[in-house]
Write a protein that holds these residues in place. Sequence first.
Motif, PDB file in Angstrom:
ATOM      1  N   GLY A  82       0.780  -1.230   0.000  1.00 39.91           N
ATOM      2  CA  GLY A  82       0.000   0.000   0.000  1.00 39.91           C
ATOM      3  C   GLY A  82       0.810   1.278   0.000  1.00 39.91           C
ATOM      4  N   HIS A  83       2.105   1.189  -0.343  1.00 36.57           N
ATOM      5  CA  HIS A  83       2.939   2.386  -0.451  1.00 36.57           C
ATOM      6  C   HIS A  83       2.399   3.283  -1.560  1.00 36.57           C
ATOM      7  N   LEU A  84       2.357   4.589  -1.327  1.00 37.73           N
ATOM      8  CA  LEU A  84       1.812   5.527  -2.310  1.00 37.73           C
ATOM      9  C   LEU A  84       2.939   6.056  -3.195  1.00 37.73           C
ATOM     10  N   PRO A  85       2.854   5.828  -4.507  1.00 39.18           N
ATOM     11  CA  PRO A  85       3.925   6.268  -5.399  1.00 39.18           C
ATOM     12  C   PRO A  85       3.870   7.772  -5.663  1.00 39.18           C
ATOM     13  N   THR A  86       5.014   8.341  -5.966  1.00 42.20           N
ATOM     14  CA  THR A  86       5.099   9.731  -6.396  1.00 42.20           C
ATOM     15  C   THR A  86       5.117   9.786  -7.926  1.00 42.20           C
ATOM     16  N   LYS A  87       5.048  10.974  -8.462  1.00 39.79           N
ATOM     17  CA  LYS A  87       5.149  11.136  -9.913  1.00 39.79           C
ATOM     18  C   LYS A  87       6.495  10.615 -10.403  1.00 39.79           C
ATOM     19  N   GLU A  88       7.547  10.908  -9.651  1.00 41.47           N
ATOM     20  CA  GLU A  88       8.887  10.462 -10.031  1.00 41.47           C
ATOM     21  C   GLU A  88       8.986   8.933 -10.019  1.00 41.47           C
ATOM     22  N   ASP A  89       8.328   8.289  -9.049  1.00 45.62           N
ATOM     23  CA  ASP A  89       8.295   6.822  -8.999  1.00 45.62           C
ATOM     24  C   ASP A  89       7.686   6.264 -10.284  1.00 45.62           C
ATOM     25  N   CYS A  90       6.563   6.848 -10.697  1.00 45.66           N
ATOM     26  CA  CYS A  90       5.854   6.374 -11.897  1.00 45.66           C
ATOM     27  C   CYS A  90       6.715   6.548 -13.143  1.00 45.66           C
ATOM     28  N   ILE A  91       7.381   7.692 -13.237  1.00 44.95           N
ATOM     29  CA  ILE A  91       8.204   7.961 -14.422  1.00 44.95           C
ATOM     30  C   ILE A  91       9.376   6.983 -14.504  1.00 44.95           C
ATOM     31  N   LYS A  92      10.080   6.789 -13.385  1.00 41.57           N
ATOM     32  CA  LYS A  92      11.228   5.880 -13.378  1.00 41.57           C
ATOM     33  C   LYS A  92      10.805   4.449 -13.678  1.00 41.57           C
ATOM     34  N   PHE A  93       9.708   4.011 -13.066  1.00 43.60           N
ATOM     35  CA  PHE A  93       9.237   2.647 -13.298  1.00 43.60           C
ATOM     36  C   PHE A  93       8.746   2.496 -14.729  1.00 43.60           C
ATOM     37  N   GLY A  94       7.966   3.457 -15.214  1.00 45.68           N
ATOM     38  CA  GLY A  94       7.443   3.392 -16.579  1.00 45.68           C
ATOM     39  C   GLY A  94       8.546   3.373 -17.618  1.00 45.68           C
ATOM     40  N   ASP A  95       9.584   4.185 -17.416  1.00 46.24           N
ATOM     41  CA  ASP A  95      10.706   4.195 -18.357  1.00 46.24           C
ATOM     42  C   ASP A  95      11.450   2.861 -18.356  1.00 46.24           C
ATOM     43  N   ASN A  96      11.560   2.229 -17.196  1.00 41.00           N
ATOM     44  CA  ASN A  96      12.208   0.920 -17.090  1.00 41.00           C
ATOM     45  C   ASN A  96      11.420  -0.134 -17.870  1.00 41.00           C
ATOM     46  N   VAL A  97      10.104  -0.137 -17.701  1.00 43.68           N
ATOM     47  CA  VAL A  97       9.235  -1.063 -18.442  1.00 43.68           C
ATOM     48  C   VAL A  97       9.317  -0.787 -19.937  1.00 43.68           C
ATOM     49  N   LEU A  98       9.298   0.483 -20.299  1.00 40.89           N
ATOM     50  CA  LEU A  98       9.373   0.899 -21.701  1.00 40.89           C
ATOM     51  C   LEU A  98      10.653   0.380 -22.347  1.00 40.89           C
ATOM     52  N   GLU A  99      11.759   0.514 -21.637  1.00 39.57           N
ATOM     53  CA  GLU A  99      13.052   0.054 -22.147  1.00 39.57           C
ATOM     54  C   GLU A  99      13.062  -1.451 -22.374  1.00 39.57           C
ATOM     55  N   ILE A 100      12.521  -2.203 -21.426  1.00 37.47           N
ATOM     56  CA  ILE A 100      12.500  -3.662 -21.534  1.00 37.47           C
ATOM     57  C   ILE A 100      11.654  -4.110 -22.724  1.00 37.47           C
ATOM     58  N   ILE A 101      10.446  -3.576 -22.828  1.00 37.78           N
ATOM     59  CA  ILE A 101       9.535  -3.988 -23.896  1.00 37.78           C
ATOM     60  C   ILE A 101      10.100  -3.640 -25.262  1.00 37.78           C
ATOM     61  N   ARG A 102      10.619  -2.419 -25.394  1.00 35.99           N
ATOM     62  CA  ARG A 102      11.183  -2.009 -26.685  1.00 35.99           C
ATOM     63  C   ARG A 102      12.333  -2.920 -27.112  1.00 35.99           C
ATOM     64  N   HIS A 103      13.210  -3.238 -26.188  1.00 40.19           N
ATOM     65  CA  HIS A 103      14.368  -4.077 -26.514  1.00 40.19           C
ATOM     66  C   HIS A 103      13.926  -5.445 -27.002  1.00 40.19           C
ATOM     67  N   ILE A 104      12.955  -6.044 -26.325  1.00 38.05           N
ATOM     68  CA  ILE A 104      12.520  -7.391 -26.693  1.00 38.05           C
ATOM     69  C   ILE A 104      11.779  -7.383 -28.030  1.00 38.05           C
ATOM     70  N   ILE A 105      10.937  -6.382 -28.244  1.00 39.05           N
ATOM     71  CA  ILE A 105      10.225  -6.299 -29.524  1.00 39.05           C
ATOM     72  C   ILE A 105      11.221  -6.167 -30.675  1.00 39.05           C
ATOM     73  N   LYS A 106      12.225  -5.322 -30.510  1.00 42.37           N
ATOM     74  CA  LYS A 106      13.233  -5.153 -31.557  1.00 42.37           C
ATOM     75  C   LYS A 106      13.960  -6.474 -31.821  1.00 42.37           C
ATOM     76  N   ARG A 107      14.211  -7.203 -30.749  1.00 46.26           N
ATOM     77  CA  ARG A 107      14.920  -8.483 -30.899  1.00 46.26           C
ATOM     78  C   ARG A 107      14.052  -9.494 -31.637  1.00 46.26           C
ATOM     79  N   LEU A 108      12.776  -9.558 -31.299  1.00 49.28           N
ATOM     80  CA  LEU A 108      11.867 -10.470 -31.998  1.00 49.28           C
ATOM     81  C   LEU A 108      11.774 -10.119 -33.480  1.00 49.28           C
ATOM     82  N   LYS A 109      11.782  -8.824 -33.772  1.00 46.42           N
ATOM     83  CA  LYS A 109      11.623  -8.387 -35.157  1.00 46.42           C
ATOM     84  C   LYS A 109      12.848  -8.680 -36.015  1.00 46.42           C
ATOM     85  N   THR A 110      13.984  -8.955 -35.393  1.00 46.70           N
ATOM     86  CA  THR A 110      15.192  -9.248 -36.169  1.00 46.70           C
ATOM     87  C   THR A 110      15.242 -10.699 -36.631  1.00 46.70           C
TER      88      THR A 110
END
Length: 237
Positions: free
Chosen positions: A148-176
Amino acid sequence: MRYNITCIECTKQKKEYGEFTVHVSPNNEGVYNVKCPNGHLFNIDILSHHFQVLFENGIHALSEDYYIESFVSFATSYERFIEYFLNVVLKSNEVSETEFDITWKELARQSERQVGAFYLVYLQEFKEKPNQLSTKNKELRNSIIHKGHLPTKEDCIKFGDNVLEIIRHIIKRLKTHKKYKKELIGSVNHTGDFENRQLNYHYLPYQIFAINRTINHTESKSITDFLEEHKITKNKA
Protein backbone atom coordinates in the motif's frame (compact mmCIF):
# COMPACT_ATOMS: atom_id res chain seq x y z
CA MET A 1 -8.03 6.78 -24.25
CA ARG A 2 -7.80 9.21 -27.16
CA TYR A 3 -7.64 8.13 -30.82
CA ASN A 4 -7.66 10.09 -34.08
CA ILE A 5 -9.92 8.26 -36.53
CA THR A 6 -11.83 8.84 -39.76
CA CYS A 7 -15.58 8.54 -40.32
CA ILE A 8 -16.26 6.45 -43.41
CA GLU A 9 -19.63 8.08 -44.12
CA CYS A 10 -18.21 11.60 -43.85
CA THR A 11 -15.42 10.62 -46.22
CA LYS A 12 -17.94 9.21 -48.72
CA GLN A 13 -20.07 12.35 -48.50
CA LYS A 14 -17.00 14.62 -48.48
CA LYS A 15 -18.23 16.33 -45.33
CA GLU A 16 -16.27 18.36 -42.83
CA TYR A 17 -14.93 16.51 -39.76
CA GLY A 18 -14.11 13.34 -41.70
CA GLU A 19 -11.18 13.03 -39.31
CA PHE A 20 -11.88 13.55 -35.62
CA THR A 21 -10.66 12.65 -32.14
CA VAL A 22 -12.60 10.14 -30.08
CA HIS A 23 -12.30 9.47 -26.34
CA VAL A 24 -13.11 5.93 -25.18
CA SER A 25 -12.82 3.99 -21.93
CA PRO A 26 -10.63 0.90 -22.56
CA ASN A 27 -12.37 -2.48 -22.55
CA ASN A 28 -11.18 -6.06 -22.97
CA GLU A 29 -12.72 -6.55 -26.41
CA GLY A 30 -11.26 -3.42 -28.02
CA VAL A 31 -14.59 -2.73 -29.79
CA TYR A 32 -16.23 0.67 -29.35
CA ASN A 33 -19.41 2.41 -30.45
CA VAL A 34 -18.42 5.78 -31.88
CA LYS A 35 -20.35 8.87 -32.98
CA CYS A 36 -18.67 11.35 -35.32
CA PRO A 37 -19.28 15.14 -35.14
CA ASN A 38 -21.81 14.82 -37.98
CA GLY A 39 -23.85 12.23 -36.07
CA HIS A 40 -22.82 9.03 -37.85
CA LEU A 41 -22.79 5.99 -35.54
CA PHE A 42 -20.48 3.05 -36.17
CA ASN A 43 -18.56 0.27 -34.40
CA ILE A 44 -14.80 0.30 -34.56
CA ASP A 45 -12.34 -2.41 -33.59
CA ILE A 46 -9.19 -0.75 -32.21
CA LEU A 47 -6.42 -3.29 -32.70
CA SER A 48 -4.13 -2.80 -29.72
CA HIS A 49 -2.65 -5.48 -27.50
CA HIS A 50 -3.60 -5.38 -23.84
CA PHE A 51 -0.11 -4.44 -22.75
CA GLN A 52 -0.19 -1.49 -25.15
CA VAL A 53 -3.56 -0.27 -23.88
CA LEU A 54 -2.46 -0.64 -20.26
CA PHE A 55 0.74 1.29 -20.88
CA GLU A 56 -1.12 4.09 -22.67
CA ASN A 57 -3.57 4.19 -19.78
CA GLY A 58 -0.63 4.58 -17.41
CA ILE A 59 0.56 7.65 -19.32
CA HIS A 60 -2.95 9.14 -19.41
CA ALA A 61 -3.36 8.56 -15.66
CA LEU A 62 0.03 10.10 -14.94
CA SER A 63 -0.82 13.18 -16.98
CA GLU A 64 -3.88 13.65 -14.74
CA ASP A 65 -1.85 13.07 -11.54
CA TYR A 66 -3.42 9.69 -10.73
CA TYR A 67 -0.18 8.13 -9.54
CA ILE A 68 -1.49 4.85 -8.10
CA GLU A 69 -3.49 4.04 -11.25
CA SER A 70 -0.52 5.02 -13.41
CA PHE A 71 1.95 2.81 -11.55
CA VAL A 72 -0.39 -0.17 -11.47
CA SER A 73 -1.07 0.23 -15.22
CA PHE A 74 2.66 0.21 -15.99
CA ALA A 75 3.23 -2.82 -13.74
CA THR A 76 0.31 -4.73 -15.28
CA SER A 77 1.47 -3.79 -18.77
CA TYR A 78 4.82 -5.43 -18.01
CA GLU A 79 3.09 -8.63 -16.86
CA ARG A 80 0.81 -8.72 -19.89
CA PHE A 81 3.81 -8.19 -22.16
CA ILE A 82 5.42 -11.26 -20.62
CA GLU A 83 2.31 -13.23 -21.60
CA TYR A 84 2.46 -11.72 -25.09
CA PHE A 85 6.15 -12.63 -25.49
CA LEU A 86 5.57 -16.23 -24.38
CA ASN A 87 2.58 -16.54 -26.70
CA VAL A 88 4.53 -15.30 -29.74
CA VAL A 89 7.65 -17.36 -29.06
CA LEU A 90 5.92 -20.63 -28.17
CA LYS A 91 3.50 -20.43 -31.12
CA SER A 92 6.50 -19.70 -33.36
CA ASN A 93 7.89 -22.98 -32.02
CA GLU A 94 4.71 -24.78 -33.14
CA VAL A 95 2.98 -24.89 -29.75
CA SER A 96 -0.76 -24.75 -30.37
CA GLU A 97 -2.80 -21.85 -29.05
CA THR A 98 -5.04 -24.30 -27.17
CA GLU A 99 -2.10 -25.88 -25.34
CA PHE A 100 -0.67 -22.47 -24.53
CA ASP A 101 -3.99 -21.29 -23.07
CA ILE A 102 -4.34 -24.45 -20.95
CA THR A 103 -0.81 -24.10 -19.60
CA TRP A 104 -1.07 -20.35 -19.03
CA LYS A 105 -4.06 -20.87 -16.75
CA GLU A 106 -1.69 -22.64 -14.37
CA LEU A 107 0.49 -19.52 -14.23
CA ALA A 108 -2.11 -16.77 -14.52
CA ARG A 109 -2.65 -16.20 -10.80
CA GLN A 110 1.00 -15.95 -9.77
CA SER A 111 3.19 -13.28 -11.30
CA GLU A 112 6.37 -14.93 -9.96
CA ARG A 113 5.64 -18.07 -12.02
CA GLN A 114 5.01 -15.93 -15.09
CA VAL A 115 8.33 -14.13 -14.70
CA GLY A 116 10.10 -17.46 -14.14
CA ALA A 117 8.63 -18.91 -17.33
CA PHE A 118 9.60 -15.75 -19.19
CA TYR A 119 13.23 -15.95 -18.05
CA LEU A 120 13.59 -19.60 -19.04
CA VAL A 121 11.91 -19.28 -22.45
CA TYR A 122 13.95 -16.17 -23.25
CA LEU A 123 17.13 -18.00 -22.21
CA GLN A 124 16.21 -20.96 -24.42
CA GLU A 125 15.56 -18.72 -27.43
CA PHE A 126 18.39 -16.19 -27.15
CA LYS A 127 20.98 -18.02 -24.99
CA GLU A 128 21.16 -15.23 -22.42
CA LYS A 129 19.01 -13.82 -19.63
CA PRO A 130 16.59 -11.02 -20.54
CA ASN A 131 16.77 -7.42 -19.39
CA GLN A 132 14.69 -7.05 -16.27
CA LEU A 133 13.34 -4.48 -13.85
CA SER A 134 16.00 -2.83 -11.71
CA THR A 135 16.29 -3.97 -8.10
CA LYS A 136 14.92 -0.63 -6.89
CA ASN A 137 11.92 -0.88 -9.21
CA LYS A 138 11.22 -4.46 -8.11
CA GLU A 139 11.25 -3.34 -4.48
CA LEU A 140 9.10 -0.31 -5.33
CA ARG A 141 6.56 -2.48 -7.15
CA ASN A 142 6.28 -4.86 -4.19
CA SER A 143 5.85 -1.96 -1.76
CA ILE A 144 3.09 -0.37 -3.85
CA ILE A 145 1.23 -3.50 -4.95
CA HIS A 146 1.51 -5.52 -1.74
CA LYS A 147 2.08 -2.99 1.07
CA GLY A 148 0.00 0.00 0.00
CA HIS A 149 2.94 2.39 -0.45
CA LEU A 150 1.81 5.53 -2.31
CA PRO A 151 3.92 6.27 -5.40
CA THR A 152 5.10 9.73 -6.40
CA LYS A 153 5.15 11.14 -9.91
CA GLU A 154 8.89 10.46 -10.03
CA ASP A 155 8.30 6.82 -9.00
CA CYS A 156 5.85 6.37 -11.90
CA ILE A 157 8.20 7.96 -14.42
CA LYS A 158 11.23 5.88 -13.38
CA PHE A 159 9.24 2.65 -13.30
CA GLY A 160 7.44 3.39 -16.58
CA ASP A 161 10.71 4.19 -18.36
CA ASN A 162 12.21 0.92 -17.09
CA VAL A 163 9.23 -1.06 -18.44
CA LEU A 164 9.37 0.90 -21.70
CA GLU A 165 13.05 0.05 -22.15
CA ILE A 166 12.50 -3.66 -21.53
CA ILE A 167 9.54 -3.99 -23.90
CA ARG A 168 11.18 -2.01 -26.69
CA HIS A 169 14.37 -4.08 -26.51
CA ILE A 170 12.52 -7.39 -26.69
CA ILE A 171 10.23 -6.30 -29.52
CA LYS A 172 13.23 -5.15 -31.56
CA ARG A 173 14.92 -8.48 -30.90
CA LEU A 174 11.87 -10.47 -32.00
CA LYS A 175 11.62 -8.39 -35.16
CA THR A 176 15.19 -9.25 -36.17
CA HIS A 177 14.28 -12.95 -36.50
CA LYS A 178 12.14 -14.21 -39.39
CA LYS A 179 11.04 -17.04 -37.14
CA TYR A 180 8.67 -14.76 -35.21
CA LYS A 181 7.44 -12.61 -38.10
CA LYS A 182 4.20 -14.48 -38.75
CA GLU A 183 3.09 -14.40 -35.11
CA LEU A 184 4.13 -10.77 -34.63
CA ILE A 185 2.04 -9.69 -37.59
CA GLY A 186 -0.90 -11.97 -36.84
CA SER A 187 -1.04 -11.34 -33.10
CA VAL A 188 -2.74 -7.98 -33.47
CA ASN A 189 -5.85 -9.78 -34.78
CA HIS A 190 -6.18 -11.77 -31.55
CA THR A 191 -6.74 -8.89 -29.14
CA GLY A 192 -10.36 -9.51 -28.14
CA ASP A 193 -13.48 -11.61 -28.52
CA PHE A 194 -15.58 -9.73 -31.06
CA GLU A 195 -16.83 -12.50 -33.33
CA ASN A 196 -20.45 -11.70 -32.49
CA ARG A 197 -20.06 -7.94 -32.91
CA GLN A 198 -21.07 -6.16 -36.10
CA LEU A 199 -18.05 -4.08 -37.08
CA ASN A 200 -17.89 -1.24 -39.52
CA TYR A 201 -14.12 -1.24 -39.75
CA HIS A 202 -10.83 -1.97 -37.98
CA TYR A 203 -8.38 0.65 -36.78
CA LEU A 204 -4.68 0.04 -36.13
CA PRO A 205 -3.24 2.87 -34.00
CA TYR A 206 0.45 3.49 -34.65
CA GLN A 207 1.49 4.54 -31.17
CA ILE A 208 4.18 3.66 -28.66
CA PHE A 209 5.10 0.02 -29.33
CA ALA A 210 6.04 -1.15 -32.80
CA ILE A 211 4.67 -4.67 -33.29
CA ASN A 212 3.85 -5.25 -36.95
CA ARG A 213 5.15 -2.03 -38.40
CA THR A 214 8.44 -0.21 -38.91
CA ILE A 215 9.80 1.45 -35.77
CA ASN A 216 9.13 5.19 -35.90
CA HIS A 217 10.15 8.28 -33.93
CA THR A 218 7.92 7.44 -30.95
CA GLU A 219 10.21 4.52 -30.13
CA SER A 220 12.91 6.86 -28.81
CA LYS A 221 10.69 8.91 -26.51
CA SER A 222 10.59 8.71 -22.72
CA ILE A 223 7.62 8.94 -20.35
CA THR A 224 8.45 12.62 -19.82
CA ASP A 225 8.31 13.21 -23.59
CA PHE A 226 4.85 11.62 -23.79
CA LEU A 227 3.66 13.69 -20.82
CA GLU A 228 4.77 16.87 -22.58
CA GLU A 229 2.81 15.82 -25.66
CA HIS A 230 -0.29 15.20 -23.53
CA LYS A 231 0.11 18.63 -21.94
CA ILE A 232 0.30 20.34 -25.34
CA THR A 233 -2.71 18.41 -26.66
CA LYS A 234 -4.71 19.21 -23.52
CA ASN A 235 -3.95 22.93 -23.78
CA LYS A 236 -5.13 22.98 -27.40
CA ALA A 237 -8.44 21.27 -26.53
